[in-house]
Design a protein around this motif. Structure first.
Motif, mmCIF file in Angstrom:
data_model
loop_
_atom_site.group_PDB
_atom_site.id
_atom_site.type_symbol
_atom_site.label_atom_id
_atom_site.label_comp_id
_atom_site.label_asym_id
_atom_site.label_seq_id
_atom_site.Cartn_x
_atom_site.Cartn_y
_atom_site.Cartn_z
ATOM 1 N N GLY A 1 0.835 -1.197 0.000
ATOM 2 C CA GLY A 1 0.000 0.000 0.000
ATOM 3 C C GLY A 1 0.859 1.231 0.000
ATOM 4 O O GLY A 1 2.038 1.165 0.340
ATOM 5 N N SER B 1 -1.240 4.320 4.276
ATOM 6 C CA SER B 1 -2.361 3.393 4.086
ATOM 7 C C SER B 1 -2.644 2.571 5.335
ATOM 8 O O SER B 1 -3.724 2.009 5.482
ATOM 9 C CB SER B 1 -2.058 2.461 2.913
ATOM 10 O OG SER B 1 -0.860 1.759 3.190
ATOM 11 N N ARG C 1 -8.055 0.145 5.169
ATOM 12 C CA ARG C 1 -8.908 -1.009 4.869
ATOM 13 C C ARG C 1 -8.138 -2.006 4.026
ATOM 14 O O ARG C 1 -7.410 -1.628 3.106
ATOM 15 C CB ARG C 1 -10.139 -0.589 4.053
ATOM 16 C CG ARG C 1 -11.143 0.225 4.838
ATOM 17 C CD ARG C 1 -12.252 0.679 3.904
ATOM 18 N NE ARG C 1 -12.947 1.855 4.449
ATOM 19 C CZ ARG C 1 -13.894 1.761 5.377
ATOM 20 N NH1 ARG C 1 -14.286 0.576 5.817
ATOM 21 N NH2 ARG C 1 -14.448 2.852 5.826
ATOM 22 N N VAL C 2 -8.344 -3.284 4.357
ATOM 23 C CA VAL C 2 -7.720 -4.330 3.552
ATOM 24 C C VAL C 2 -8.694 -4.685 2.447
ATOM 25 O O VAL C 2 -9.860 -4.983 2.700
ATOM 26 C CB VAL C 2 -7.393 -5.560 4.407
ATOM 27 C CG1 VAL C 2 -6.939 -6.719 3.521
ATOM 28 C CG2 VAL C 2 -6.318 -5.199 5.417
ATOM 29 N N GLU C 3 -8.182 -4.587 1.213
ATOM 30 C CA GLU C 3 -9.052 -4.935 0.099
ATOM 31 C C GLU C 3 -8.830 -6.392 -0.277
ATOM 32 O O GLU C 3 -7.962 -7.055 0.295
ATOM 33 C CB GLU C 3 -8.759 -3.998 -1.078
ATOM 34 C CG GLU C 3 -9.082 -2.565 -0.714
ATOM 35 C CD GLU C 3 -8.545 -1.577 -1.730
ATOM 36 O OE1 GLU C 3 -8.001 -2.014 -2.754
ATOM 37 O OE2 GLU C 3 -8.663 -0.370 -1.451
ATOM 38 N N ALA C 4 -9.649 -6.843 -1.207
ATOM 39 C CA ALA C 4 -9.507 -8.233 -1.643
ATOM 40 C C ALA C 4 -8.118 -8.438 -2.206
ATOM 41 O O ALA C 4 -7.558 -7.542 -2.827
ATOM 42 C CB ALA C 4 -10.548 -8.551 -2.719
ATOM 43 N N ASP C 5 -7.560 -9.624 -1.909
ATOM 44 C CA ASP C 5 -6.227 -9.913 -2.403
ATOM 45 C C ASP C 5 -6.227 -9.806 -3.925
ATOM 46 O O ASP C 5 -7.075 -10.389 -4.603
ATOM 47 C CB ASP C 5 -5.815 -11.322 -2.009
ATOM 48 C CG ASP C 5 -5.755 -11.469 -0.508
ATOM 49 O OD1 ASP C 5 -5.103 -12.404 -0.043
ATOM 50 O OD2 ASP C 5 -6.353 -10.603 0.227
ATOM 51 N N THR C 6 -5.310 -8.966 -4.408
ATOM 52 C CA THR C 6 -5.304 -8.782 -5.850
ATOM 53 C C THR C 6 -4.426 -9.801 -6.554
ATOM 54 O O THR C 6 -4.637 -10.108 -7.723
ATOM 55 C CB THR C 6 -4.846 -7.371 -6.210
ATOM 56 O OG1 THR C 6 -3.671 -7.095 -5.493
ATOM 57 C CG2 THR C 6 -5.914 -6.344 -5.907
ATOM 58 N N PRO D 1 -3.432 -6.037 -0.255
ATOM 59 C CA PRO D 1 -3.418 -4.604 -0.498
ATOM 60 C C PRO D 1 -4.120 -3.848 0.617
ATOM 61 O O PRO D 1 -5.142 -4.321 1.139
ATOM 62 C CB PRO D 1 -4.161 -4.450 -1.825
ATOM 63 C CG PRO D 1 -4.878 -5.730 -2.019
ATOM 64 C CD PRO D 1 -4.482 -6.740 -1.010
ATOM 65 N N ILE D 2 -3.583 -2.736 0.998
ATOM 66 C CA ILE D 2 -4.212 -1.943 2.063
ATOM 67 C C ILE D 2 -4.279 -0.505 1.575
ATOM 68 O O ILE D 2 -3.336 0.036 0.991
ATOM 69 C CB ILE D 2 -3.466 -2.100 3.394
ATOM 70 C CG1 ILE D 2 -4.201 -1.340 4.506
ATOM 71 C CG2 ILE D 2 -2.025 -1.678 3.304
ATOM 72 C CD1 ILE D 2 -3.725 -1.739 5.889
ATOM 73 N N LEU D 3 -5.423 0.120 1.835
ATOM 74 C CA LEU D 3 -5.642 1.486 1.401
ATOM 75 C C LEU D 3 -6.568 2.166 2.385
ATOM 76 O O LEU D 3 -7.619 1.621 2.731
ATOM 77 C CB LEU D 3 -6.258 1.511 -0.008
ATOM 78 C CG LEU D 3 -6.302 2.888 -0.674
ATOM 79 C CD1 LEU D 3 -4.904 3.386 -1.018
ATOM 80 C CD2 LEU D 3 -7.173 2.834 -1.939
ATOM 81 N N ASP D 4 -6.159 3.293 2.885
ATOM 82 C CA ASP D 4 -6.942 4.064 3.852
ATOM 83 C C ASP D 4 -7.409 3.208 5.027
ATOM 84 O O ASP D 4 -8.524 3.309 5.500
ATOM 85 C CB ASP D 4 -8.169 4.678 3.180
ATOM 86 C CG ASP D 4 -7.743 5.651 2.099
ATOM 87 O OD1 ASP D 4 -6.599 6.181 2.212
ATOM 88 O OD2 ASP D 4 -8.503 5.859 1.150
#
Lengths: 238, 723
Positions: free
Chosen positions: A41, A45, A222-227, A217-220
């Motif tokens: 991130g 992040s 929050r952990v998003e779905a593994d890309t 992935p981490i953004l703001d």
């Protein structure tokens, strides 16, 4: 298989002056044994915050963090310190070696904190690791006399010397040129494959991400779905 | 093995960190270094001073302990400070009991009785002495002596006239000087001396009443006397040494004056200047370079009359010839020659010093009180009665090593009997004399209990008996039976004597037997151990010295109301000096340490803040807080030990140099403090170790707070900066 690190509904707030900053919001994450995971991130992040929680350096504001089955927020500072000593190895962005100690002493330091091994056993293990990271010729040098890549190799040896369940690496290549950074990642990858040591990275370097089994992935906060799936990464490498 | 290896690692880290963090180590180590240096050197000086002072005081006057009455009004001070005010230390009521009780305590070598009193010696002027001699010569008809003395007096009168004329210029009432000059001119007139032959009494009275007062003022000399058993004193105090004359023979009355006092207070001032210049030159100073000496020499020329008047008429020619021989080409009268002779410079000094002592000194009164002369000591008793005693000045004494100490020379020694009579205790003869007077006057003592009966209602038979039966000679003494102290008896006796003219029949003399027994309880007899004693020195066996509390307990067990004080307390001013020095050193050390602690604390704090990354890393990789504290404390310990050892080493070197060279006693009081002209400080090894220990402790204490703060560093600091 039970995950080695598990985060459930983790929230982490930091006070920043008079306001409170939420660094992590409702993070749920499970990391498996033997995985080579990258937490990716941009700056700000929440990467390092997440890594701190995973490494037992910090505890969550709410939610639960389990490291090798133990919930960290229930532990005292002493127990948490002991947990880090026994279960974790750390590799830092700026290497963070003890300046006054030479290569052997730096690597041996966690073993002395742990206790329990004879001097001969310690020596064997320390020298084995130094050989493995390719610093046999520098054993009596101090950090100040080593290059950045060499220092990070010492750090890797120090992180591995206690045979930890998890090795945390906080942007380990950020202070290195790309070639040296690649060598370091390669070394860790190799150790991961040979010993099945769990590696958890934080980075924003796409080159590093490419080498991971899994990218979180981490953004703001929050952990998003593994890309990147593990298979993808592995496949790419092969 | 692990623990040891861990300790070795921490020590290694500590040492390496000391070397790595140079600024911090330099600042903190520097402070610790000087702290240790101060402690080692200061402590060594203090211990040495205390030691030498103890030797000074205990082996000269006090003994290891002093005894005096438990209900004394003032504290005992063997060496008075500043004021000469007399102190009231009471009396030891049963000295024999005290003596015997203490000698039974193992380790007590002797108990020396003492008493302290002030006395005055009145000294006549030179004029007085000459007139006395003239009277004596006139009485025996020694014409040669009379002739010489009249010449002498004539010369002095002339000289005095000059002085008075000089004074007249500045006088507010010149008539006074005119009258004085008139008187002096009469002495210069040959007719006056003719009158001495025809009407000697008239002339002598004129000289005594009119001329003598015109001489410079006579001196009243104050002497602080310590009465003691002089032979016992000499045996007990090994620093005591008779310098001139001889020790007072056992049992005889006699006075010994402190040599230092004798030289500085009683010696002819001209001679003193010779001595002073001699000493200064021996110390490497010269008259040419030293304005102080030049001033002395200048004044000496001015006060040459102190020699001039003293050269007897028969010696004038001899001295003149001697001076002319010593100063070739000179001539003139004695005054002119002396004026020239006393103009000292570096070139002529040695020869003139020798000439002075060979030619002039034997012909003048070199000391105001010559050894062998009888001195009249005067004193006032506590109740205000004047007492006097004649004693022979047997010699001078000093305490070895303290020759130059003024404070040690304030006390002079006299036998106990003389002391007692000056203090106000009566001798047997005086007692008998008083008894005779009373018997003659029909005065008796009246105790309070039966005063009424005695004075008003008493039965006639008693009075009859009193009148018909005068008291036997050596019997009745002052004081009625319950009278507690001689001081009171002293107060009572003259009162009773004054009351002598009271009608005899009203007073009932106390039967002799009763008085004797009452008296017997106070002073059974006047052997030295049983008479009045104010204080006493206890001399202890240095190898087997009992504690003062042991002595006190032994005295208390016998019901003797005597307090035991150590030499420091007994010494008075000097004893307090040790305490003052101690306080000064410790306050100094305290201030240095407080400042040191603040600086060390600050420096450590900065150092800790610089090293948060390091501490965070240690914490992150599993170092416990206690271990972090340990690492920092060991670092401080290592620094403290290194700096302390260096400081102690340098301190030892400094003390070593001082020991080899000796610290000169620059001021007179230091001679006493140093127990000699120089102090050779020594250092005790426990003290060196204690100093290092203390410094390390201070370092650890001041490092504790920053270290605890360091231990609270979050391991997160090791990670990349927070996002």
């Amino acid at each position: 298989m039970k995950p080695i690190v598990e985060l459930k509904d983790v929230v982490k707030d930091y006070p920043l002056g008079k306001v409170t900053v939420r660094a992590l919001q409702q993070v749920n994450l499970a990391l498996d044994r033997g995985e080579f995971t990258v937490i990716a991130g941009p700056s700000g992040s929440g990467k390092t915050t997440l890594l701190n929680l995973v490494g037992g350096i910090d505890v969550p504001t709410s939610g639960e963090v389990f490291i090798d089955g133990r919930e960290t927020s229930l532990l005292s500072d002493g127990a948490l310190t002991a947990l880090r000593l026994q279960k974790l190895g750390f590799i830092f962005q700026s290497f963070n070696l003890i300046n006054v100690l030479d290569v052997v002493q730096n690597v041996e330091f966690p073993l002395l904190l742990q206790g329990g091994l004879t001097r001969a056993e310690r020596r064997a293990r320390v020298h084995g690791l130094i050989e493995r990271v390719g610093l046999t010729g520098q054993v009596r040098q101090r950090p100040g006399e080593l290059s950045g890549g060499q220092r990070q190799r010492v750090a890797i040896a120090r992180a591995l010397v206690t045979r930890p369940a998890i090795v945390l690496a906080d942007e380990p290549t950020a202070n290195l040129d790309s070639a040296t950074g690649n060598d370091i990642i390669e070394l860790m990858r190799e150790i991961n494959r040979a010993d099945h040591t769990t590696f958890i990275f934080s980075t924003h370097d796409p080159e590093v991400m490419k080498r991971a089994d899994r990218v979180v992935p981490i953004l703001d906060g929050r952990v998003e779905a593994d890309t990147y799936s593990r298979s993808q990464a592995v496949a790419e490498e092969r | 093995m692990n623990g040891l290896d861990r300790l070795a690692l921490i020590l290694w880290m500590g040492a390496r960190n000391v070397a790595l963090h140079k600024v911090k180590s330099f600042v903190v180590g520097g402070i610790l270094f000087f702290g240790t240096l101060l402690l080692v050197v200061g402590g060594s000086l203090l211990l040495s001073v205390q030691d030498s002072m103890e030797r000074s005081v205990t082996s000269s006057l006090s003994g290891q302990a002093q005894l005096y009455s438990a209900d004394a009004k003032d504290d005992l001070a063997l060496f008075p400070g500043g004021t000469m005010g007399s102190m009231d230390i009471g009396e030891i009521s049963d000295f024999r009991g005290v003596h015997d009780t203490l000698l039974a305590v193992p380790g007590v070598v002797d108990v020396v009785p003492m008493g302290i009193t002030d006395a005055i010696v009145l000294q006549g002027t030179e004029l007085d002495r000459l007139i006395d001699r003239l009277r004596a010569a006139t009485v025996v008809g020694d014409r040669v002596e009379v002739a010489m003395l009249s010449t002498e007096l004539g010369t002095i009168a002339q000289s005095l006239e000059g002085d008075i004329q000089a004074a007249q210029a500045a006088s507010a009432d010149p008539a006074v000087q005119d009258a004085e000059i008139e008187i002096l001119r009469r002495v210069g007139d040959p007719a006056f001396w003719a009158g001495l032959e025809s009407e000697p009494e008239q002339a002598l009275t004129f000289l005594e009443s009119q001329v003598a007062p015109l001489g410079s003022d006579g001196k009243a000399l104050y002497l602080r006397l310590i009465g003691t058993n002089l032979d016992q004193f000499e045996a007990c105090f090994d620093r005591f040494r008779v310098v001139d004359g001889a020790q007072v023979p056992a049992g005889e009355p006699g006075l010994l004056i402190s040599k230092r006092f004798y030289e500085t207070q009683l010696k002819n001032p001209i001679a003193q200047v010779f001595d002073e210049v001699r000493q200064a030159r021996d110390e490497g100073r010269t008259i040419a370079d030293d304005p102080l000496l030049q001033e002395e020499v200048r004044r000496n020329v001015q006060q040459r009359k102190r020699v001039l008047f003293q050269v007897g008429p028969g010696d004038v020619d001899a001295v003149r010839e001697g001076l002319m021989a010593a100063m070739p080409g000179s001539s003139g009268d004695l005054d002119t020659l002396l004026q020239r002779f006393l103009a000292l410079d570096d070139a002529n000094f040695d020869a003139r010093y020798d000439t002075f002592y060979a030619l002039i000194a034997p012909r003048i009164r070199l000391y105001d009180l010559p050894i062998g002369e009888t001195v009249t000591l005067r004193s006032f008793t506590r109740s205000g009665y004047a007492r006097a005693a004649n004693v022979v000045l047997h010699g001078t004494f000093t305490f070895e090593g303290l020759e130059r100490a003024d404070l040690a020379s304030v006390n002079h020694l006299v036998d106990l009997t003389t002391f007692r009579s000056l203090y106000g205790s009566m001798s047997d003869e005086q007692r008998a004399e008083l008894a005779d007077i009373r018997a003659e006057a029909g005065v008796g003592d009246v105790s309070r209990d039966d005063a009424e009966a005695a004075l008003f209602g008493g039965g006639a038979p008693v009075v009859m008996q009193a009148v018909s039966e005068p008291a036997p000679a050596p019997a009745p003494a002052p004081g009625s039976a319950p009278q507690p102290t001689p001081a009171v008896s002293e107060a009572v006796a003259p009162l009773v004597s004054e009351a002598a003219p009271a009608p005899a029949p009203k007073v009932r003399p106390v039967p002799a037997a009763v008085v004797s027994s009452a008296e017997g309880r106070e002073h059974p007899d006047h052997t030295l151990d049983d008479g009045l004693v104010l204080n006493a020195a206890v001399v202890l066996d240095p190898d087997d010295a009992p504690s003062l509390s042991t002595l006190q307990a032994a005295l208390d067990a016998e019901g003797l109301e005597v307090q035991v004080v150590d030499w420091k307390q007994a010494a008075g001013l000097i004893g307090q000096l040790v305490t003052v020095l101690q306080v000064v050193l410790w306050v100094g050390v305290l201030v240095v340490f407080i400042v040191a602690m603040a600086i060390i604390n600050n420096t450590m704090m900065m150092s800790v803040m610089e090293r948060t990354q390091e501490v965070g890393t240690l914490r992150a990789i599993g170092t416990s807080r206690a271990m972090v504290v340990g690492i920092f404390m060991v670092e401080t310990l290592v620094l403290g030990l290194i700096a302390g050892a260096l400081g102690a080493g340098v301190g030892l070197a400094v003390v070593g140099v001082l020991h080899a060279v000796g610290i000169p006693a620059a001021a007179d009081i230091l001679v006493l403090v140093f127990a000699g002209p120089r102090l050779y400080p020594v250092v005790s090894s426990p003290w060196v170790l204690q100093s290092i220990g203390l410094v390390v402790l201070v370092a650890l204490v001041s490092a504790l707070q920053p270290t605890l703060l360091a231990a609270r560093t979050s391991p997160a600091v090791a990670m990349s900066p927070k996002e």
